[in-house]
Design an enzyme around this catalytic site. Sequence first.
Site, PDB file in Angstrom:
ATOM      1  CG  ASP A   1       5.563 -28.838  16.451  1.00 52.80           C
ATOM      2  OD1 ASP A   1       4.646 -29.533  16.009  1.00 52.80           O
ATOM      3  OD2 ASP A   1       6.575 -29.307  17.025  1.00 52.80           O
TER       4      ASP A   1
ATOM      5  CG  ASP B   1       3.979 -34.186  19.860  1.00 52.66           C
ATOM      6  OD1 ASP B   1       3.907 -34.666  20.998  1.00 52.66           O
ATOM      7  OD2 ASP B   1       3.036 -34.196  19.045  1.00 52.66           O
TER       8      ASP B   1
END
Lengths: 227, 227
Positions: free
Chosen positions: B11, B13
Amino acid sequence: MARSDTAFLFDLDGTLVDSVYQHVLAWKEALEREGVELSVWRIHRKIGMSGGLFANILLRETGLEITDDRLARLRQWHAEAYNRQHAASAIRPLPGARELLDQLTAQDIPWAIATSGRMATAAANLQALGVDPAKVTVVTRDQVRHAKPDPDLFLTAARRLGVDIHKALVIGDSVWDMLAAQRARSLGVGLLSGGYGRAELQESGAFRVYDDPADMLRHLDEVAARE
Amino acid sequence: MARSDTAFLFDLDGTLVDSVYQHVLAWKEALEREGVELSVWRIHRKIGMSGGLFANILLRETGLEITDDRLARLRQWHAEAYNRQHAASAIRPLPGARELLDQLTAQDIPWAIATSGRMATAAANLQALGVDPAKVTVVTRDQVRHAKPDPDLFLTAARRLGVDIHKALVIGDSVWDMLAAQRARSLGVGLLSGGYGRAELQESGAFRVYDDPADMLRHLDEVAARE
């Protein structure tokens, strides 16, 4: 006559007022101006201590020298950045906060607010909450020697209300509130509205955890007998 | 030749880049402009889904009608507010993020980035991280039908790398990453750097949790054999 079998001692930021994340990013900005790089989540996990203690710990963890000048600058920059966040999007009471306080008043259950913030920062939040510190017991960082996780703020609040801390509940959103509650031998009630996880609050001693003041109000009879 | 016994699907953020809290307050501001009052911690707990899905859920929970116009406005206002947060205090890679990616490259372990954000928002974060999407496999919201917690982003990333998703690790900071990892039958590794609690990640399926990329790098041999 006030019911003396319990009293509610509330933290302010993240417990009654939705202001934690704004404080977090304001500290982030202040620390960057001072040349300190620290991940935002680590700042979040330290918030809820007094500003001074908090800055001390952050500086110690990052290895920077702690000087009075540096602490004064950090405090000043944090206040500036916080006011800018505040201006971009108003700080509001958390859902049910006003109603919960009103309900306690209606039931003659003594309550007070005890915050690690200074009155300079807390004043706007109290106003948003509709609390007049001339009429309500409000203990701020300015008025005690040691802030959370020391129990002084809650002990002072109980003393001012004239209640026994051993019969009081401490309601807060951070592990520092729960630790202070244990050190004061009161009972800690955790709220998720400051953005910490349920388990973090339970592991630091919360005997019950609610989403926010509205959720606590709905379940008030779990922690204090209703009239 | 790449080692084929594992692959790392990241991922972005909160996992590689320190941007979650800024996104949270940007959504808060966007929702307020639309007249939606929602506590900041509740926004934090929904972040990590795609922007569209996220806005859908928030509007549904607050009872507002979901229209294309409203969603477009929210997305626009969020981007504006995020850029302002970004300007006040630069978004930075999380500690160890760059080093972790370099270490994987040095060990010929395939890795990719799969984000619920759109390329328009992700581009600046990738640049801060020193990742060139022309050279590295990066899957964004624009390229799949369903975003997290659906597994499409991670499945697509594995396919592009030419690796078996059942041998891949999904590294993320939110419960949505961990749920998507389970749905893809990969293994989820949680990082605390997005501000969620350890137990929240474990309860949503993380088989291991680290503080941040630096902590994961120090313990890399717990999840993948070193050279």
